[in-house]
Design an enzyme around this catalytic site. Structure first.
Site, short mmCIF file in Angstrom:
data_model
loop_
_atom_site.label_atom_id
_atom_site.label_comp_id
_atom_site.label_asym_id
_atom_site.label_seq_id
_atom_site.Cartn_x
_atom_site.Cartn_y
_atom_site.Cartn_z
N GLY A 49 1.08 -1.01 -0.17
CA GLY A 49 0.43 0.34 -0.28
C GLY A 49 1.25 1.14 0.06
O GLY A 49 2.41 1.04 0.27
N GLN A 54 3.02 9.89 1.59
CA GLN A 54 4.14 9.22 1.44
C GLN A 54 4.88 9.16 0.58
O GLN A 54 6.85 10.08 0.87
CB GLN A 54 4.39 7.65 1.48
CG GLN A 54 3.68 7.32 2.84
CD GLN A 54 3.45 5.63 2.57
OE1 GLN A 54 3.10 5.47 1.85
NE2 GLN A 54 4.43 5.04 3.53
N CYS A 103 6.17 -0.52 6.90
CA CYS A 103 6.05 0.79 6.86
C CYS A 103 6.91 0.64 5.17
O CYS A 103 8.31 1.13 6.42
CB CYS A 103 5.39 1.96 7.35
SG CYS A 103 4.72 3.63 6.74
N LEU A 104 7.01 1.70 4.67
CA LEU A 104 7.73 1.86 2.92
C LEU A 104 8.64 3.59 3.79
O LEU A 104 9.51 4.03 3.21
CB LEU A 104 7.35 2.41 1.95
CG LEU A 104 6.74 0.52 1.13
CD1 LEU A 104 6.58 1.15 0.28
CD2 LEU A 104 7.75 -0.02 1.78
N HIS A 145 -3.87 1.35 8.32
CA HIS A 145 -2.23 1.64 8.04
C HIS A 145 -2.69 2.84 6.74
O HIS A 145 -2.31 3.89 7.27
CB HIS A 145 -1.69 0.71 7.82
CG HIS A 145 -0.59 1.35 7.82
ND1 HIS A 145 0.90 0.69 8.77
CD2 HIS A 145 0.60 1.79 6.71
CE1 HIS A 145 2.33 1.03 8.09
NE2 HIS A 145 2.07 2.02 7.15
N GLU A 146 -3.05 2.26 5.75
CA GLU A 146 -2.83 3.46 5.13
C GLU A 146 -3.89 4.71 4.80
O GLU A 146 -3.19 5.92 4.42
CB GLU A 146 -2.88 2.70 3.70
CG GLU A 146 -2.23 1.23 2.30
CD GLU A 146 -0.48 2.01 3.06
OE1 GLU A 146 -0.57 3.71 3.02
OE2 GLU A 146 0.11 1.45 3.37
N HIS A 149 -2.43 7.46 6.89
CA HIS A 149 -1.22 8.26 6.64
C HIS A 149 -2.06 10.13 6.33
O HIS A 149 -1.49 10.89 6.21
CB HIS A 149 -0.31 7.69 5.99
CG HIS A 149 0.87 7.06 5.42
ND1 HIS A 149 1.73 7.58 6.09
CD2 HIS A 149 0.71 5.14 5.16
CE1 HIS A 149 1.98 6.57 5.95
NE2 HIS A 149 2.19 5.02 6.10
#
Ligand code: ZN
Length: 179
Positions: A49, A54, A103-104, A145-146, A149
């Protein structure tokens, strides 16, 4: 198309609230390019995701997609690649169980987070079709989670305990539920 740099924990843009998209915006070239860049970046990084902030774009856009055998989440169920615009999540259960989230924007690390396992997910797609779905299990974790952000929230804010956070290779955690 281009792989974009993923902002990392500490970058103030990750802590901002993102702005809603309006219908006219999804037809623009800039929007289409942004979506392509997001998918390119997510695939390059083996993400499951990615939220627009991000890559430094403060707009309420999330993409998700789990191919079989994602090396970062080998046991995750497949999720068809798709785009969520202006997503809204309503929890339908209390936080329980939990997952070792990654997480990226926090590369190389994992932390244990409890979230509701069942949610209502509302969003528009890139053609401005409206969806209202019930989601359960691991995909519900991914969407929550996404969407966090978009509010400037990272999973590290939601750790069950500061002790349940560290470098993935030190913990030797594979994608695993502890419930
Ligand atoms: Zn993330």
């Amino acid at each position: 198309m281009a792989v974009k740099k993923v902002l990392r924990l500490g970058n103030p843009l990750l802590r901002q609230k993102s702005l809603a998209i309006d219908e006219s915006e999804v037809k623009t070239k800039d929007f289409k390019k942004l979506i392509k860049d997001m998918f390119e970046t997510m695939r390059f990084e083996n993400g499951i995701g990615l939220a627009a902030p991000q890559i430094g774009i403060l707009k309420r856009i999330v993409i998700v997609g789990i191919e079989e055998e994602n090396p970062r989440y080998p046991d995750a169920p497949k999720i068809e690649e798709h785009i969520l615009i202006n997503p809204i999540i309503t929890p339908l259960s209390e936080p329980e169980g939990g997952y070792w989230e990654g997480c990226l924007s926090v590369p190389g690390m994992r932390g244990f987070v409890e979230r509701p396992k069942k949610i209502k997910l509302e969003y528009y797609d890139e053609k401005w079709n409206y969806y209202n779905k019930m989601i359960e299990g691991f995909p519900a974790v991914v969407y929550q989670h996404e969407c966090d952000h978009l509010e400037g929230v990272l999973y590290v804010d939601r750790l069950k305990s500061p002790k349940l956070f560290g470098y993935t290779d030190e913990f030797d955690i594979k994608e695993k539920s502890l419930d």
